[in-house]
Design an enzyme around this catalytic site. Structure first.
Site, PDB file in Angstrom:
ATOM      1  N   HIS A 105       0.810  -1.212   0.000  1.00 30.77           N
ATOM      2  CA  HIS A 105       0.000   0.000   0.000  1.00 30.77           C
ATOM      3  C   HIS A 105       0.845   1.264   0.000  1.00 30.77           C
ATOM      4  O   HIS A 105       0.309   2.363   0.059  1.00 30.77           O
ATOM      5  CB  HIS A 105      -0.900  -0.008   1.233  1.00 30.77           C
ATOM      6  CG  HIS A 105      -0.125  -0.175   2.505  1.00 30.77           C
ATOM      7  ND1 HIS A 105       0.529  -1.351   2.812  1.00 30.77           N
ATOM      8  CD2 HIS A 105       0.136   0.686   3.518  1.00 30.77           C
ATOM      9  CE1 HIS A 105       1.146  -1.204   3.979  1.00 30.77           C
ATOM     10  NE2 HIS A 105       0.936   0.008   4.419  1.00 30.77           N
ATOM     11  N   ASP A 139      -5.676  -2.160  -2.653  1.00 25.21           N
ATOM     12  CA  ASP A 139      -4.445  -1.385  -2.541  1.00 25.21           C
ATOM     13  C   ASP A 139      -3.461  -1.683  -3.668  1.00 25.21           C
ATOM     14  O   ASP A 139      -3.801  -2.317  -4.664  1.00 25.21           O
ATOM     15  CB  ASP A 139      -3.788  -1.637  -1.186  1.00 25.21           C
ATOM     16  CG  ASP A 139      -3.194  -3.029  -1.062  1.00 25.21           C
ATOM     17  OD1 ASP A 139      -3.740  -3.963  -1.689  1.00 25.21           O
ATOM     18  OD2 ASP A 139      -2.179  -3.196  -0.365  1.00 25.21           O
ATOM     19  N   ASP A 154      -3.804  -6.924  -1.964  1.00 25.01           N
ATOM     20  CA  ASP A 154      -4.074  -7.819  -0.834  1.00 25.01           C
ATOM     21  C   ASP A 154      -4.888  -7.171   0.285  1.00 25.01           C
ATOM     22  O   ASP A 154      -5.242  -7.828   1.253  1.00 25.01           O
ATOM     23  CB  ASP A 154      -2.769  -8.418  -0.276  1.00 25.01           C
ATOM     24  CG  ASP A 154      -1.816  -7.387   0.311  1.00 25.01           C
ATOM     25  OD1 ASP A 154      -2.132  -6.176   0.288  1.00 25.01           O
ATOM     26  OD2 ASP A 154      -0.733  -7.800   0.785  1.00 25.01           O
TER      27      ASP A 154
END
Length: 542
Positions: A113, A276, A280
């Site tokens: 992310h 993201d 995941d």
């Protein structure tokens, strides 16, 4: 032709909770990526002639390192490499490919992310044959090797064409460029009732998915629009970009604010979601309600039997320690095991492999099941859609009914990002020094029941992981947790988790920060966050 290249070690290649993450210019240093990849290979045994999966989230420097990894895999004796077209493989899709094709392991290029771009973040992690992140014994070995490495092997060949599916050979190794989406989409169709979801969408149910210019774009486009029939445009920002469009690809209420505002509007769609950078994590928002990751885990577990892939029920639920206890009450009612692990998906692997858990989750927007060995953002979204299609209720109604049945865990995470590392470590050390004296102390109406530094004893391999987070538990079930994150690349990220259990349904509509105000004040009083970090408020509140 295979070359052996002399190199000198770097001292900073210690993998964190999900591999090695640094800024792109660090990885661009001479032999930096090569050293780490060779250290991975040098820490493994028995891979000669075996299959290696390689792919990434499309961020800046992804293609360059994929070329290096392919050539090094050939030079080190792998028999076959499977690589996603364009160098693309979401993290859960990579896990699925490893498992489906019985690969020896995989190299996943991602910083999850974190932001992407020429001066932003990059990462390399190794996944083992079960499809999950390498356990600590392997990552420790990789780090040890990286500190003494003096050479690496690489095939001296031209770059591979990553944009055309097909097979080619270099130095005795076969390289197959695969469709990155097909195997994953097939897996999702085997788990969920696509027919029921299609019928719901045909009936006017509106879904919007923000791929955040990251890796899940092609996956969501194929599944949500093409296979489930959502109108074109339902999947936004679906083209993966090296810099994620200049945005932070973290599906939270700060970085996906536009989606949140869309879902809070009077004419909001029925269901909104985001994923993201590497696919995941997930953000789930019903019309008029944000569903926290901790609540989402509990609600998915309570309703998973409505999806064909989970119709036989769950073996158990696993959650990371900072995740709220909402899932615990679901497990208790279902009469199944509940497992509390350290943060890091690798800790769920043993439980999943042993059949002790079926669904797992982390409060940091990660949820998944035994279908792969990574958290899986799009999987969570599809399970929500399956549940909505079967129950024929709004997301808001499902949430309120769940709270009425199980009670509500008011929960929030306060992140202090890029804190000076010495200051952050000093704060944690000071908390550790207080652990013995905190039990029995009162802070207003809150009385400390216990305080500890969380340690995990793995019930499968009996390994012990210590110093996983400072927990302060109060009488009545409230708690505050402090931990330093292992996912950043600059300074330290201090995470403070605040939780209060409220069984009274008449008190389930209080604004979250208001419901937690006294606990937030006590966290500051005990940890002296402002004094020690210089921060007057969190960088992000979720």
């Amino acid at each position: 032709m295979i070359r052996t290249v002399t190199t000198t070690p770097y001292g900073d290649q210690k993998p964190g909770t999900s591999g090695l993450r640094k800024k792109v210019p660090v990885f661009q240093q001479k032999n930096y990526a090569e050293n780490f990849i060779q250290s991975i290979f040098d820490s493994l045994e028995g891979f000669q002639g075996e299959t290696l999966v390689i792919g990434g989230d499309g961020r800046f420097y992804n293609r360059e390192v994929i070329q290096i990894a392919i050539k090094m895999a050939a030079a080190n004796g792998f028999g076959r490499v499977l690589v996603g077209r364009g160098g693309i493989l979401s993290t859960p899709a990579a896990s699925n490919v490893i498992r489906k094709y019985k690969a020896f392991g995989g190299i996943v290029l991602s910083a999850s992310h974190n932001p992407g771009g020429p001066t932003e973040d990059f990462g390399i992690k190794y996944n083992i044959g079960n499809g999950g992140p390498a356990p600590e014994k392997i990552t420790d070995a990789i780090f040890a090797r990286s500190k003494v490495i003096d050479s690496y092997k690489i095939s001296d060949v031209a770059d591979i064409n990553l944009d055309a599916e097909g097979t080619q050979d270099i130095d005795g190794m076969t390289i197959t460029v695969i469709d990155p989406v097909a195997d994953y989409a097939e897996l999702m169709e085997s788990l969920f009732d696509f027919g029921a979801i299609r019928k719901m969408i045909e009936g006017g149910f509106r879904v919007v998915f923000d791929a955040m210019s990251a890796v899940t774009g092609p996956y969501a486009k194929e599944i949500i629009e093409k296979r489930l029939g959502a109108p074109k445009g339902s999947v936004m920002n679906f083209i993966p970009l090296p810099d994620f469009g200049g945005h932070h690809p973290d599906p939270n209420l700060v970085h996906a604010r536009a989606l949140y505002e869309t879902m809070m509007a009077p004419d909001a769609p029925d269901f909104g979601a985001a994923s993201d950078g590497d696919g995941d994590r997930n953000l789930v928002i019903g019309r008029g309600i944000f569903i926290t990751p901790s609540d989402s885990l509990a609600m998915l577990a309570a309703n998973a039997h409505l999806a064909p892939g989970y119709a036989k029920g769950l073996a158990g639920i696993a959650r990371s320690m900072p995740t709220s206890g909402a899932a615990d009450r679901v497990a208790e009612k279902l009469g199944i095991g509940i497992y509390e692990t350290p943060t890091g998906w690798k800790f769920f692997g043993n439980l999943l492999d042993e059949g002790m858990a079926t669904i797992c989750g982390e409060e940091s927007a990660g949820t998944g099941s035994n279908h792969v060995r990574e958290k899986d953002g799009l999987w969570a979204v599809l399970l929500w859609l399956n549940i909505l299609a079967v129950r024929k209720e709004s997301a808001l109604d499902i949430v309120k009914n769940h709270w009425a049945t199980y009670g509500r865990n008011y929960y929030s995470r306060h992140d202090y990002e890029e804190v000076d590392s010495d200051a952050a470590n000093g704060l944690i050390a000071n908390l550790r020094d207080q652990l013995a004296t905190l039990p029995g102390k009162s802070f207003g109406a809150l009385k400390v029941a216990t305080a500890d530094d969380f340690a995990y004893n793995d019930p499968v391999d009996h390994s012990v992981s210590k110093n996983q987070g400072i927990r302060i538990l109060f009488e009545g079930g409230s708690r505050v947790v402090f931990r330093l994150s292992g996912t950043g690349t600059s300074g330290a990220t201090l995470r403070v988790y605040i939780e209060r259990f409220e069984p009274d349904a008449s008190r389930h509509d209080i604004e979250t920060q208001t419901a937690l105000a006294d606990l937030i004040a006590v966290a500051e009083e005990i940890a002296s966050i402002k004094t020690r970090t210089g921060r007057t408020e969190p960088s992000v509140i979720t």
